[in-house]
Motif scaffolding. Structure first.
Motif, PDB file in Angstrom:
ATOM      1  N   LEU A 137      25.494  23.902  24.380  1.00 38.59           N
ATOM      2  CA  LEU A 137      25.062  23.340  25.659  1.00 38.59           C
ATOM      3  C   LEU A 137      23.914  22.352  25.475  1.00 38.59           C
ATOM      4  O   LEU A 137      23.838  21.347  26.186  1.00 38.59           O
ATOM      5  CB  LEU A 137      24.678  24.452  26.630  1.00 38.59           C
TER       6      LEU A 137
ATOM      7  N   LYS B  88      23.605  20.401  22.934  1.00 45.79           N
ATOM      8  CA  LYS B  88      24.301  19.199  22.475  1.00 45.79           C
ATOM      9  C   LYS B  88      24.932  18.477  23.662  1.00 45.79           C
ATOM     10  O   LYS B  88      24.849  17.247  23.772  1.00 45.79           O
ATOM     11  CB  LYS B  88      25.367  19.572  21.434  1.00 45.79           C
ATOM     12  N   ALA B  89      25.553  19.227  24.555  1.00 46.73           N
ATOM     13  CA  ALA B  89      26.164  18.628  25.740  1.00 46.73           C
ATOM     14  C   ALA B  89      25.098  17.963  26.612  1.00 46.73           C
ATOM     15  O   ALA B  89      25.329  16.887  27.169  1.00 46.73           O
ATOM     16  CB  ALA B  89      26.927  19.684  26.536  1.00 46.73           C
ATOM     17  N   GLY B  90      23.930  18.569  26.711  1.00 49.16           N
ATOM     18  CA  GLY B  90      22.848  17.981  27.486  1.00 49.16           C
ATOM     19  C   GLY B  90      22.307  16.714  26.861  1.00 49.16           C
ATOM     20  O   GLY B  90      21.813  15.824  27.556  1.00 49.16           O
TER      21      GLY B  90
ATOM     22  N   GLN C  69      17.261  14.356  29.233  1.00 50.06           N
ATOM     23  CA  GLN C  69      17.966  15.423  28.521  1.00 50.06           C
ATOM     24  C   GLN C  69      17.405  16.788  28.899  1.00 50.06           C
ATOM     25  O   GLN C  69      18.155  17.738  29.104  1.00 50.06           O
ATOM     26  CB  GLN C  69      17.835  15.204  27.011  1.00 50.06           C
TER      27      GLN C  69
ATOM     28  N   ARG D  44      18.719  18.053  32.362  1.00 47.90           N
ATOM     29  CA  ARG D  44      20.158  18.156  32.618  1.00 47.90           C
ATOM     30  C   ARG D  44      20.538  19.631  32.687  1.00 47.90           C
ATOM     31  O   ARG D  44      19.980  20.473  31.989  1.00 47.90           O
ATOM     32  CB  ARG D  44      20.945  17.448  31.526  1.00 47.90           C
ATOM     33  N   TRP D  45      21.522  19.946  33.520  1.00 45.43           N
ATOM     34  CA  TRP D  45      21.886  21.351  33.715  1.00 45.43           C
ATOM     35  C   TRP D  45      22.317  22.016  32.421  1.00 45.43           C
ATOM     36  O   TRP D  45      22.032  23.198  32.186  1.00 45.43           O
ATOM     37  CB  TRP D  45      22.942  21.507  34.817  1.00 45.43           C
ATOM     38  N   GLN D  46      22.998  21.266  31.549  1.00 38.10           N
ATOM     39  CA  GLN D  46      23.455  21.845  30.284  1.00 38.10           C
ATOM     40  C   GLN D  46      22.260  22.270  29.423  1.00 38.10           C
ATOM     41  O   GLN D  46      22.283  23.331  28.792  1.00 38.10           O
ATOM     42  CB  GLN D  46      24.311  20.847  29.496  1.00 38.10           C
ATOM     43  N   SER D  47      21.232  21.442  29.400  1.00 37.79           N
ATOM     44  CA  SER D  47      20.044  21.759  28.610  1.00 37.79           C
ATOM     45  C   SER D  47      19.303  22.960  29.182  1.00 37.79           C
ATOM     46  O   SER D  47      18.837  23.828  28.433  1.00 37.79           O
ATOM     47  CB  SER D  47      19.100  20.553  28.555  1.00 37.79           C
TER      48      SER D  47
ATOM     49  N   ILE E 174      20.525  25.450  31.019  1.00 42.71           N
ATOM     50  CA  ILE E 174      21.286  26.672  30.733  1.00 42.71           C
ATOM     51  C   ILE E 174      21.242  26.984  29.243  1.00 42.71           C
ATOM     52  O   ILE E 174      21.107  28.142  28.848  1.00 42.71           O
ATOM     53  CB  ILE E 174      22.735  26.548  31.246  1.00 42.71           C
ATOM     54  N   GLY E 175      21.339  25.958  28.397  1.00 40.69           N
ATOM     55  CA  GLY E 175      21.254  26.173  26.950  1.00 40.69           C
ATOM     56  C   GLY E 175      19.945  26.825  26.539  1.00 40.69           C
ATOM     57  O   GLY E 175      19.931  27.753  25.726  1.00 40.69           O
TER      58      GLY E 175
ATOM     59  N   TYR F 192      33.257  18.183  19.774  1.00 39.10           N
ATOM     60  CA  TYR F 192      32.558  16.896  19.781  1.00 39.10           C
ATOM     61  C   TYR F 192      33.076  15.917  18.733  1.00 39.10           C
ATOM     62  O   TYR F 192      32.520  14.840  18.581  1.00 39.10           O
ATOM     63  CB  TYR F 192      31.052  17.114  19.581  1.00 39.10           C
TER      64      TYR F 192
END
Length: 119
Positions: free
Chosen positions: A29, A31-33, A43, A46-49, A51-52, A94
């Motif tokens: 997550l 990485k996704a962020g 970064q 971002r929601w991914q970061s 939650i990660g 990825y």
């Protein structure tokens, strides 16, 4: 009998495995962020970061539960399987490199973990 001298139960090994898997999910997550972020601050929010980072915290708590009776000399090297998982998942999710150096590294990590648990 103190907690440190108690024998590890299946639950402790489940906590260790869950810590590893949750940490891998957190890494992916993060990485996704990072993908497409305009900069570090973007970064970071971002929601991914977010939650990660939360998953990393959860992984730490699970790891602490495992450490109640699993020796750190076994638990911490076991976490190295996460490196192998991230390499493989990075390839599939990825499109990251998965050449001979990565495959050799994964085999060495897995061999080390097998040796660790057989000893």
């Amino acid at each position: 009998m103190t907690a440190a001298s108690a024998a590890p139960s299946v639950g402790h090994y489940v906590a260790l495995a869950a810590a590893i898997l949750v940490g891998v999910a957190g890494q992916l997550l993060l990485k996704a962020g990072a993908a497409g972020a305009a900069g570090f601050v973007d970064q970071l929010f971002r929601w991914q970061s977010i939650i990660g980072l939360g998953l990393y915290g959860m992984a730490a708590f699970l790891y602490m539960a495992a450490l109640q009776v699993i020796p750190v000399s076994v638990a911490f090297p076991s976490v190295s399987i996460s490196y192998a998982l991230v390499v493989v998942l990075g390839y599939f999710l990825y499109g990251e490199a998965l050449g001979w150096p990565q495959v050799a590294g994964i085999l060495l990590i897995c061999s080390g973990i097998v040796i660790l648990f057989r000893g």
